[in-house]
Design an enzyme around this catalytic site. Sequence first.
Site, short mmCIF file in Angstrom:
data_model
loop_
_atom_site.label_atom_id
_atom_site.label_comp_id
_atom_site.label_asym_id
_atom_site.label_seq_id
_atom_site.Cartn_x
_atom_site.Cartn_y
_atom_site.Cartn_z
N CYS A 3 -0.62 5.96 -0.89
CA CYS A 3 0.59 5.15 -0.75
C CYS A 3 0.57 4.09 -1.83
O CYS A 3 -0.15 4.25 -2.83
CB CYS A 3 0.71 4.57 0.67
SG CYS A 3 -0.59 3.41 1.13
N ASN A 6 -2.43 1.06 -0.16
CA ASN A 6 -3.62 1.59 0.54
C ASN A 6 -4.10 0.64 1.64
O ASN A 6 -5.30 0.53 1.90
CB ASN A 6 -4.77 1.91 -0.44
CG ASN A 6 -5.90 2.75 0.14
OD1 ASN A 6 -7.04 2.64 -0.29
ND2 ASN A 6 -5.62 3.58 1.11
N CYS A 8 -1.60 0.21 4.56
CA CYS A 8 -0.80 0.55 5.75
C CYS A 8 -0.73 2.06 5.98
O CYS A 8 -1.40 2.59 6.87
CB CYS A 8 0.62 -0.02 5.65
SG CYS A 8 0.68 -1.83 5.68
N ARG A 9 0.08 2.75 5.18
CA ARG A 9 0.36 4.16 5.47
C ARG A 9 -0.81 5.09 5.16
O ARG A 9 -1.22 5.90 6.02
CB ARG A 9 1.61 4.63 4.70
CG ARG A 9 2.88 3.96 5.15
CD ARG A 9 4.01 4.15 4.16
NE ARG A 9 3.73 3.46 2.90
CZ ARG A 9 4.47 3.53 1.81
NH1 ARG A 9 5.57 4.29 1.82
NH2 ARG A 9 4.15 2.85 0.73
N SER A 10 -1.37 5.02 3.95
CA SER A 10 -2.41 6.00 3.61
C SER A 10 -3.72 5.79 4.37
O SER A 10 -4.36 6.79 4.73
CB SER A 10 -2.65 6.09 2.09
OG SER A 10 -3.12 4.89 1.55
N ASP A 119 7.75 2.45 4.50
CA ASP A 119 6.71 1.43 4.35
C ASP A 119 6.92 0.36 5.43
O ASP A 119 7.96 -0.30 5.44
CB ASP A 119 6.86 0.83 2.95
CG ASP A 119 5.77 -0.16 2.64
OD1 ASP A 119 4.98 -0.49 3.54
OD2 ASP A 119 5.72 -0.61 1.48
P1 4NP Z 1 1.30 0.64 1.98
O1 4NP Z 1 2.16 -0.67 2.28
O2 4NP Z 1 1.76 1.14 0.61
O3 4NP Z 1 1.70 1.55 3.09
O4 4NP Z 1 -0.16 0.22 2.00
C1 4NP Z 1 2.22 -1.75 1.39
C2 4NP Z 1 1.23 -2.70 1.42
C3 4NP Z 1 1.30 -3.79 0.58
C4 4NP Z 1 2.37 -3.92 -0.28
C5 4NP Z 1 3.35 -2.97 -0.32
C6 4NP Z 1 3.29 -1.88 0.52
N1 4NP Z 1 2.47 -5.06 -1.12
O5 4NP Z 1 3.49 -5.20 -1.82
O6 4NP Z 1 1.53 -5.87 -1.16
#
Ligand code: 4NP
Length: 150
Positions: A3, A6, A8-10, A119
């Site tokens: 993702c 790294n 939340c989703r992945s 997300d």
């Molecule tokens: P992820 O979510 O891609 O599912 O881990 C996010 C986590 C942090 C951010 C964006 C998306 N960020 O902008 O910090």
Amino acid sequence: MVCLGNICRSPLADGLLLRKIKERKLNASVDSAGTANYHIGKAPDSRMIKTAAKHGTPLDFLRARQFTATDFLHFDHILVMDQSNFNNVISLARNDEERNKVNLLLDFLHPNQQLEVPDPYYGTQQDFEAVYHLLDQATDALIQKLLHEQ
Ligand code: 4NP
């Protein structure tokens, strides 16, 4: 599992698949990474850890890292959460063999629809719950595919 951050989703997809691989005693390994470098070394988002723990999936031991081109050499499948992740990962691929490893994770659940895992980072607890159920289903579908490969 890839993702953006790294956190939340992945990591959730990683933890779910790891738990299912262990439960079914499958010969497969799994890891996750983010295309961005914002959160390298951090544990998953505490909201994601709590949501997954509630459903029996531990994530607290995972630490964020950034996806690199070397990952193409170590993994048979590179599964991305959204189109932006797809474009970022594909931009690092050096040949068709590497490009062919990259797919949207939700293609295993809903083929040919180009669906993305939303997300939840700026979302509510309900959004984290929804992502849990979506990734639980997607990793079940992926396990079925892996079983047919073995
Ligand atoms: P992820 O979510 O891609 O599912 O881990 C996010 C986590 C942090 C951010 C964006 C998306 N960020 O902008 O910090």
